[in-house]
Design a protein around this motif. Structure first.
Motif, PDB file in Angstrom:
ATOM      1  N   ASP A   2       0.847  -1.192   0.000  1.00 24.40           N
ATOM      2  CA  ASP A   2       0.000   0.000   0.000  1.00 24.40           C
ATOM      3  C   ASP A   2       0.880   1.239   0.000  1.00 24.40           C
ATOM      4  OD1 ASP A   2      -1.744   2.068   0.439  1.00 24.40           O
ATOM      5  OD2 ASP A   2      -2.779   1.125   2.124  1.00 24.40           O
ATOM      6  N   GLN A   3       0.821   2.014  -1.079  1.00 23.92           N
ATOM      7  CA  GLN A   3       1.707   3.163  -1.240  1.00 23.92           C
ATOM      8  C   GLN A   3       1.489   4.228  -0.185  1.00 23.92           C
ATOM      9  OE1 GLN A   3       1.896   4.569  -5.259  1.00 23.92           O
ATOM     10  NE2 GLN A   3       2.895   6.498  -4.720  1.00 23.92           N
ATOM     11  N   HIS A   4       0.312   4.250   0.432  1.00 23.62           N
ATOM     12  CA  HIS A   4       0.020   5.291   1.408  1.00 23.62           C
ATOM     13  C   HIS A   4       0.160   4.809   2.853  1.00 23.62           C
ATOM     14  CE1 HIS A   4      -2.584   7.223  -1.973  1.00 23.62           C
ATOM     15  NE2 HIS A   4      -1.325   7.598  -2.048  1.00 23.62           N
ATOM     16  N   LEU A   6       3.236   2.886   3.859  1.00 19.01           N
ATOM     17  CA  LEU A   6       4.545   2.249   3.828  1.00 19.01           C
ATOM     18  C   LEU A   6       5.201   2.207   5.206  1.00 19.01           C
ATOM     19  CD1 LEU A   6       5.891   3.985   0.589  1.00 19.01           C
ATOM     20  CD2 LEU A   6       4.970   1.666   0.793  1.00 19.01           C
ATOM     21  N   GLU A 142       3.688  10.595   6.032  1.00 18.42           N
ATOM     22  CA  GLU A 142       2.695   9.737   5.399  1.00 18.42           C
ATOM     23  C   GLU A 142       1.322   9.900   6.041  1.00 18.42           C
ATOM     24  OE1 GLU A 142       3.400   5.435   3.756  1.00 18.42           O
ATOM     25  OE2 GLU A 142       2.986   5.323   5.917  1.00 18.42           O
ATOM     26  N   ASP A 159       1.839  12.529  -3.885  1.00 18.47           N
ATOM     27  CA  ASP A 159       2.506  11.490  -3.106  1.00 18.47           C
ATOM     28  C   ASP A 159       3.917  11.945  -2.760  1.00 18.47           C
ATOM     29  OD1 ASP A 159       0.446   9.504  -3.083  1.00 18.47           O
ATOM     30  OD2 ASP A 159       0.887   9.113  -5.201  1.00 18.47           O
ATOM     31  N   PHE A 161       5.968   9.841  -1.138  1.00 19.32           N
ATOM     32  CA  PHE A 161       6.756   8.629  -1.332  1.00 19.32           C
ATOM     33  C   PHE A 161       6.221   7.853  -2.531  1.00 19.32           C
ATOM     34  CE2 PHE A 161       6.715   9.534   3.256  1.00 19.32           C
ATOM     35  CZ  PHE A 161       8.067   9.790   3.436  1.00 19.32           C
ATOM     36  N   THR A 162       7.139   7.366  -3.342  1.00 19.48           N
ATOM     37  CA  THR A 162       6.765   6.588  -4.519  1.00 19.48           C
ATOM     38  C   THR A 162       7.828   5.506  -4.712  1.00 19.48           C
ATOM     39  OG1 THR A 162       6.160   6.730  -6.848  1.00 19.48           O
ATOM     40  CG2 THR A 162       7.949   8.163  -6.107  1.00 19.48           C
ATOM     41  N   PHE A 163       7.793   4.829  -5.846  1.00 23.44           N
ATOM     42  CA  PHE A 163       8.714   3.731  -6.110  1.00 23.44           C
ATOM     43  C   PHE A 163       9.516   4.003  -7.375  1.00 23.44           C
ATOM     44  CE2 PHE A 163       4.953   1.948  -4.009  1.00 23.44           C
ATOM     45  CZ  PHE A 163       5.528   1.325  -2.919  1.00 23.44           C
ATOM     46  N   VAL A 169      11.513   2.350  -2.383  1.00 25.56           N
ATOM     47  CA  VAL A 169      10.786   3.558  -1.990  1.00 25.56           C
ATOM     48  C   VAL A 169      11.703   4.763  -2.141  1.00 25.56           C
ATOM     49  CG1 VAL A 169       9.601   4.757  -0.113  1.00 25.56           C
ATOM     50  CG2 VAL A 169       9.362   2.282  -0.357  1.00 25.56           C
ATOM     51  N   ASN A 172       9.617  11.865  -3.360  1.00 25.58           N
ATOM     52  CA  ASN A 172       9.225  12.759  -4.439  1.00 25.58           C
ATOM     53  C   ASN A 172       9.332  14.195  -3.910  1.00 25.58           C
ATOM     54  OD1 ASN A 172       7.969  14.221  -6.446  1.00 25.58           O
ATOM     55  ND2 ASN A 172       5.956  13.301  -6.158  1.00 25.58           N
TER      56      ASN A 172
END
Length: 236
Positions: A2-4, A6, A142, A159, A161-163, A169, A172
């Protein structure tokens, strides 16, 4: 993944209200007090309301009151004299003053565990342009982003944080900048447009205490991110 969420594992370390990571917003916008060695941040009304509800729900025996705040007020103090030095080191052709500060704290912890805090400093140069210094734990970044994302009338849609292509991770910087702008609006009622951002600098992991600004991260003290945002927005 889950990107939100982490950094949910870090948030789970806080168990005062079960699984509720109850961030409270604190501010001080008194220009005269910004010159003092120690500055008292105070909860905004919505923080008082939220913590009072949680006190009631978790049977802490009282509402979150002015008396309770006074008992714990040392945990919600800050110092921003380092901000002027940091800005002068980067932008040596200007002089700076601090106009306001806002922060996110957890009840009962406050500034004692900096990885569970966020702080935003509003500074002004000698041309009356606004600069923002943001320094925050990754779990708080976050969590606060998720809170702002849920505001219907003015959602935060970026966002932090991203990938990357390998699945790591990454931060941004544009998203972190936009978070600082959203917080400036919440804390200080300052509406800075994206087009007014002139520079984003100094992004790095930092350590030290809550009152330190931009201090080099240590091996076991590095879960916070620091950045300075220069804008053309006029302070008034």
């Amino acid at each position: 993944m889950d990107q939100h969420n982490l950094f949910q594992g870090i948030r789970d370390q806080y168990s005062r209200f079960g699984k509720i990571y109850a961030l409270g917003s604190f501010t001080n916008t008194n220009l005269d007090e910004m010159e003092e060695e120690t500055i008292q941040l105070k909860p905004i009304p919505s923080t008082n309301e939220m913590w009072s509800t949680l006190y009631k729900d978790f049977n802490y025996g009282q509402m979150y009151s002015e008396n309770k705040f006074k008992e714990d007020q040392l945990m919600y103090q800050t110092s921003n004299w380092q901000a002027r030095r940091v800005l002068s080191d980067i932008y040596s052709n200007h002089q700076f003053s601090v106009a306001a500060e806002g922060a996110e704290f957890l009840d009962g912890i406050g500034n004692k565990l900096p990885e569970h805090t966020l702080r935003l400093i509003e500074a002004v140069d000698d041309q009356y342009h606004i600069y923002l210094i943001i320094e925050a734990g990754v779990a708080v970044i976050e969590a606060k982003s998720n809170i702002l994302r849920g505001i219907p009338e003015d959602p935060f849609n970026d966002d932090v944080f991203t990938f990357d292509d390998s699945g790591r991770v990454i931060v941004n910087e544009s998203g972190y900048t936009k978070l600082a702008l959203s917080l400036a609006k919440q804390y200080f009622s300052v509406n800075i447009d994206d087009s007014e951002v002139l520079d984003m600098t100094g992004m790095k992991q930092v350590g030290g205490s809550f009152k330190d600004i931009g201090k080099k991260a240590g091996r076991d003290n590095h879960d916070r991110l620091y950045m300075v945002v220069q804008t053309s927005h006029d302070w008034n």
